[in-house]
Write an enzyme that holds these catalytic residues in place. Structure first.
Site, PDB file in Angstrom:
ATOM      1  N   GLY A   7     -20.952  -1.989   0.115  1.00 32.58           N
ATOM      2  CA  GLY A   7     -21.644  -3.031  -0.079  1.00 32.58           C
ATOM      3  C   GLY A   7     -22.491  -3.396   0.949  1.00 32.58           C
ATOM      4  N   ILE A  12     -23.126 -10.468   2.383  1.00 31.95           N
ATOM      5  CA  ILE A  12     -22.685 -11.016   4.058  1.00 31.95           C
ATOM      6  C   ILE A  12     -22.379  -8.986   3.957  1.00 31.95           C
ATOM      7  CG2 ILE A  12     -20.360 -10.824   4.551  1.00 31.95           C
ATOM      8  CD1 ILE A  12     -19.160 -13.067   2.155  1.00 31.95           C
ATOM      9  N   VAL A  40     -18.857   2.316  -5.465  1.00 33.71           N
ATOM     10  CA  VAL A  40     -17.487   2.719  -4.984  1.00 33.71           C
ATOM     11  C   VAL A  40     -16.234   3.050  -5.678  1.00 33.71           C
ATOM     12  CG1 VAL A  40     -16.239   0.008  -4.938  1.00 33.71           C
ATOM     13  CG2 VAL A  40     -16.642   1.724  -2.946  1.00 33.71           C
ATOM     14  N   TYR A 163     -10.440 -13.764  -9.987  1.00 37.09           N
ATOM     15  CA  TYR A 163     -10.845 -13.262  -8.889  1.00 37.09           C
ATOM     16  C   TYR A 163      -9.413 -12.921  -7.895  1.00 37.09           C
ATOM     17  CZ  TYR A 163     -13.774 -13.180  -4.992  1.00 37.09           C
ATOM     18  OH  TYR A 163     -14.438 -13.300  -3.175  1.00 37.09           O
ATOM     19  N   LYS A 167      -8.246 -10.434  -5.144  1.00 39.07           N
ATOM     20  CA  LYS A 167      -8.102  -9.964  -3.575  1.00 39.07           C
ATOM     21  C   LYS A 167      -6.935  -9.859  -3.656  1.00 39.07           C
ATOM     22  CE  LYS A 167     -11.576 -10.071  -1.771  1.00 39.07           C
ATOM     23  NZ  LYS A 167     -12.511  -9.209  -1.753  1.00 39.07           N
TER      24      LYS A 167
END
Length: 333
Positions: A7, A12, A40, A163, A167
């Site tokens: 990423g 970020i 990925v 989401y 995580k």
């Protein structure tokens, strides 16, 4: 160190690449934005990218609250399957240092205290209460008002949406990898990250992006609920610096170490909208009373562990950061 940044062309990730280069490391970008083959979830592409790498900074993910459960398969594929493929590649390549982009969403609601019952954990807010404008969670034992506080890393995990669930799973996968290989794994549990290159207004963008995109269109930012929900807004350059510090730190091997990554200076969403609109020159925000089911009311971090153990501290304050973000460029995706 030669560091693979998954990423690394994203919001970020691109700042992490810059921070690593500034500290003398050699960042290697692995991102479908830069190369469509750099997925990925593709084991062969990951294996090739890991050649000669000393550490991995895993930023690739599908982010944001999204659309309920309609996109659950996409979240699980990109976040959890992608992380599993990457970890298998790390084990095969002998790479033993990982920094993971975690999130404060793993906690669900933040820390609350009842005057009678002490620290309590309210359950998910009911749609009927939200429809009626009753946004504050109450004590699950006596129904009294609660005082929100700071969440530490030892708080129980309680994901409230798809989401958030992915995580949590990413952290568990990374912990399993660390135990199996003796590697070091750090999860930086980001709070509300904002700053230059943030994605434009999409269902997966953060609230700061929603407001900034509205202002760019000449529209008033639309603040959900009553605007009094508390968050910790942390600048992306400070988050990038935390990633660099985590990669360089001596942390326990064979386990995952989690660090809250926030500014330590909580503000309400309404305050953020006002500061951003003022810096942009208007229009002023509108408080709508609308809500998103699955959102939490208050979630703010205790980031003292990150400061104490990694020597990190945020450098960009709220007012300075909002002034800069008001004029910063956004990206399409």
């Amino acid at each position: 160190m030669r560091v693979l940044v998954t990423g690394g062309a994203g919001f970020i990730g691109s700042h992490v690449v810059e921070a690593l280069a500034a500290r003398g490391h050699e960042p290697v970008v692995f991102d479908v934005r830069a190369d469509p083959a750099a997925d990925v979830r593709d084991a062969s592409a990951v294996a090739a990218a890991l050649h000669g790498v000393d550490a991995v900074c895993h930023q690739a993910a599908m982010v944001g609250l999204g659309n309920g459960v309609a996109d659950a398969a996409d979240y699980v594929s990109r976040n959890d399957l992608g992380t599993a493929v990457l970890l298998a590649g790390l084990a095969e390549a002998g790479v033993r240092r990982l920094v993971l982009a975690g999130s404060m969403v793993v906690y669900g609601e933040g820390r609350y205290a009842c005057g009678r019952h002490g620290v309590v954990r309210p359950g998910p807010r009911a749609a009927a209460d939200l429809d009626a404008g009753r946004f504050e969670p109450l004590c699950p034992r006596c129904g009294a008002e609660l005082a929100p506080g700071l969440v530490a890393e030892d708080a129980p995990l309680d994901p409230r949406n798809v989401y958030a669930a992915t995580k949590v799973a990413q952290e568990h996968l990374a912990a399993a990898w660390a135990r199996a290989t003796g590697g070091t794994a750090v999860s930086l549990r980001y709070h509300n990250v904002y700053g230059p290159r943030m994605p434009r207004d999409t269902p997966y963008a953060g609230v700061a992006s929603f407001f900034r995109s509205a202002l760019a269109r000449g529209e008033a930012p639309r603040v959900f609920e009553d605007g009094r929900q508390r968050r910790d807004f942390v600048h992306v350059r400070d988050v990038a610096a935390a990633n660099a510090a985590a990669l360089e730190a001596e942390v326990p091997a064979g386990a995952l170490t989690a660090y809250n990554t926030g500014s330590g200076d909580p503000h309400t969403v309404g305050e953020m909208a006002l500061a951003l609109a003022a810096a942009h020159g208007g229009p002023e925000p509108v408080v709508t009373g609308e809500y998103r089911l699955g959102d939490v009311r208050h979630i703010t971090a205790d980031s003292s562990r990150l400061r104490a153990e990694l020597g990190w501290k945020p450098e960009i304050g709220f007012e300075e950061g909002m002034r800069g973000f008001a004029r910063a460029g956004l990206r399409a995706v």
